[in-house]
Design an enzyme around this catalytic site. Structure first.
Site, mmCIF file in Angstrom:
data_model
loop_
_atom_site.group_PDB
_atom_site.id
_atom_site.type_symbol
_atom_site.label_atom_id
_atom_site.label_comp_id
_atom_site.label_asym_id
_atom_site.label_seq_id
_atom_site.Cartn_x
_atom_site.Cartn_y
_atom_site.Cartn_z
ATOM 1 N N SER A 227 0.900 -1.168 -0.072
ATOM 2 C CA SER A 227 0.267 0.422 0.333
ATOM 3 C C SER A 227 0.974 1.439 0.631
ATOM 4 C CB SER A 227 -0.725 -0.831 1.741
ATOM 5 O OG SER A 227 -2.350 0.544 0.781
ATOM 6 N N ASP B 234 -7.752 -5.848 -6.017
ATOM 7 C CA ASP B 234 -8.042 -4.036 -5.419
ATOM 8 C C ASP B 234 -8.924 -2.869 -6.425
ATOM 9 O OD1 ASP B 234 -7.041 -2.249 -3.500
ATOM 10 O OD2 ASP B 234 -5.167 -2.578 -3.924
ATOM 11 N N HIS C 224 -6.281 -6.785 -2.147
ATOM 12 C CA HIS C 224 -5.422 -5.625 -1.449
ATOM 13 C C HIS C 224 -4.303 -6.523 -0.837
ATOM 14 C CE1 HIS C 224 -3.425 -1.607 -0.421
ATOM 15 N NE2 HIS C 224 -3.649 -1.543 0.595
#
Length: 502
Positions: A223, A412, A469
């Site tokens: 991320s 994601d 994700h």
């Protein structure tokens, strides 16, 4: 990629925070409100004040104090159910603090888990994103040695990355997780401060653990760590070249569903959303009209920084917000799911577990330090960093034959595989032409295709099937094999379009 506060680099590792903002320059209050709400959507509890306090009003156990520029750590003996599947007789687990250099009073908290296979395995550090989210989120929900059960006990994780490496999990920047300071002056605002702190920590860590100095070293994370990781890798490379201290045997860095080049990744939102039937073609045409303004604003951020970067975020973030407004409460970390009941995921166990006084005592945490899964204050302090392009330092590392693995779960939205693939392909380096021309191949796990891989030289990209994700959470076996094959130079595609498997 990015919505303001991602948690979880888990979260952009994690969050990339969303906000339904207009194109104004500084709507800071609405943004903060939305950031809080996003963390609550993950069943976490933000507190912008915690972990910055006045030491004169806080009592500490002398045994927990940290000397200047030195490591203090405790060896842990967790009661873990099941069998670790280890070939070593006495696994070493540690938790500790490092008193950061060049700060007023900052302490960085970390976990260190010895490999279940061999002490000579690589040392791998994991960085969660946010910015401001704790790496314990990944430790207990993704790739750590164990997981937390409903009754707050621990069980071994059959696919923990410590099965093939010696794992470090670090709470950073200061104010994240159990990391703390008595001075707001220790707040970090950009990648220079973040990477210097991490580099100084590693120097102290290897000084305290000389047996691992010669091991291969890898940086990993998710991320918003797509920002941290390239900067940290460049800092290590610089330190090695300048012979600043202990030579760190950096072999590679891996970015999972990261935010690295926002200028490219934000522009991919509409294409990804249309391809996955999240929006209609008419929606696509309307929302795409925002892209030129986003592109221009991002370029201004790249040249001048400061407030222009916040402006770029507010302009570009509207692309993401427009898509979300159409998708009927979709889980933007995994588009196969809905955010039912305002809880896209439930990560509350980690806060309950680490909030227990007995656990804090076992870890050596000062009594007045609370665990913060995601810090709203740390997030806000990094606002000017969000839209900066961190791809710019990567080519030099590739030319030095430092390996890069970029992987992304296909479902994601927030840091989607398409945006990540585009910046990887657009990156200018000596192998760019050959990488672009390379053929896609199958990444096999247990004889089945677990993803699509592309590779040339030190650069590898993988689109991971059936994952959102958090790839290590959604596809734990595949992520463990991916890590091991990559570190052992066995991840390269073979002539038949397959990838060697264990």
């Amino acid at each position: 990629m990015a919505s303001p506060l991602s948690i979880l680099s888990l979260f952009l590792s994690f969050l990339l925070f969303t906000s339904s903002l207009s194109l104004t320059t500084k709507p800071s209050f609405p943004l903060r409100k939305t950031g809080h709400q996003l963390i609550r959507d993950l069943n976490l509890h933000p507190n912008p004040e915690v972990n910055f306090f006045n030491t004169h009003t806080t009592s500490f156990d002398d045994n927990f104090k940290v000397s200047e520029s030195k490591i203090f750590e405790k060896r842990l003996k967790f009661d873990v159910h099941g069998e670790p599947g280890a070939t070593v007789n006495d696994l070493a687990h540690h938790a500790g603090y490092y008193h950061l250099q060049h700060t007023v009073d900052a302490r960085m908290f970390y976990f260190f888990f010895e490999s279940r296979k061999a002490k000579a395995d690589p040392v791998v550090i994991w960085l969660t994103g946010g910015p401001g989210c704790s790496s314990e989120l990944a430790l207990f929900y993704e790739n750590g040695p164990f997981k937390i059960t409903n009754n707050m006990s621990l069980v071994w994780n059959d696919y923990g990355w410590d099965k093939v490496s010696n794992m470090l999990y670090v709470d950073q920047p200061t104010g994240t997780g159990f990391s703390y300071s008595s001075s707001g002056e220790d707040t970090r605002h950009d990648e220079t401060g973040v990477s210097n702190d991490l580099y100084n920590f590693l120097q102290a860590f290897f000084m305290a653990h000389p047996d691992y100095v010669n091991n291969d070293f890898y940086i990993t994370g998710e991320s918003y760590a797509g920002h941290y990781i390239p900067s940290f890798a460049s800092r290590i490379n610089q330190g090695n070249k300048n012979r600043e201290g202990i030579h760190i045997n950096l072999k590679g860095f891996a970015i999972g569903n990261g935010l690295t080049d926002p200028g490219i990744q934000y522009q991919a939102y509409t294409d990804y959303a249309l391809a996955n039937n999240l929006i209609s073609e008419s929606d696509y045409n309307q929302i795409s009209q925002r892209i030129p303004n986003c592109e221009q604003a991002t370029k201004r951020c790249g040249t001048t920084g400061t407030d222009t970067c916040q402006s770029a975020l507010y302009v570009c973030q509207q692309i993401f917000e427009d898509i979300l407004s159409i998708t009927n409460n979709i889980n933007y970390y995994d588009i196969r799911k809905k955010c039912e009941g305002n809880l896209c995921y439930d990560f509350s166990r980690v806060e309950t577990f680490l909030g227990q006084s007995s656990i804090k005592t076992a870890l050596g945490i000062p009594k007045n330090i609370d665990y913060v899964s995601c810090s709203d204050g740390v997030y806000e302090a990094m606002m000017n960093d969000w839209m900066r392009n961190l791809e710019v330092g990567i080519p030099e590392l590739l030319e030095a034959n430092v390996k890069l693995l970029v992987y992304a779960g296909e479902y994601d939205l927030i840091c989607n595989w398409l945006g990540n693939s585009r910046w990887v392909h657009a990156m200018s380096w000596s192998g760019q032409k050959d990488f672009v021309a390379a053929l896609n191949a199958s990444f096999l796990v247990d004889g089945k295709e677990a993803g699509i891989i592309k590779n040339h030289g030190p650069l590898t990209f993988i689109k991971v099937h059936n994952a959102g994700h958090m790839v290590p959470m959604d596809q734990p076996r595949a992520s463990l094999q991916m890590l091991e094959l990559w570190m052992t130079e066995k991840l390269n595609p073979l002539r038949k379009g397959k990838v060697a498997r264990l």
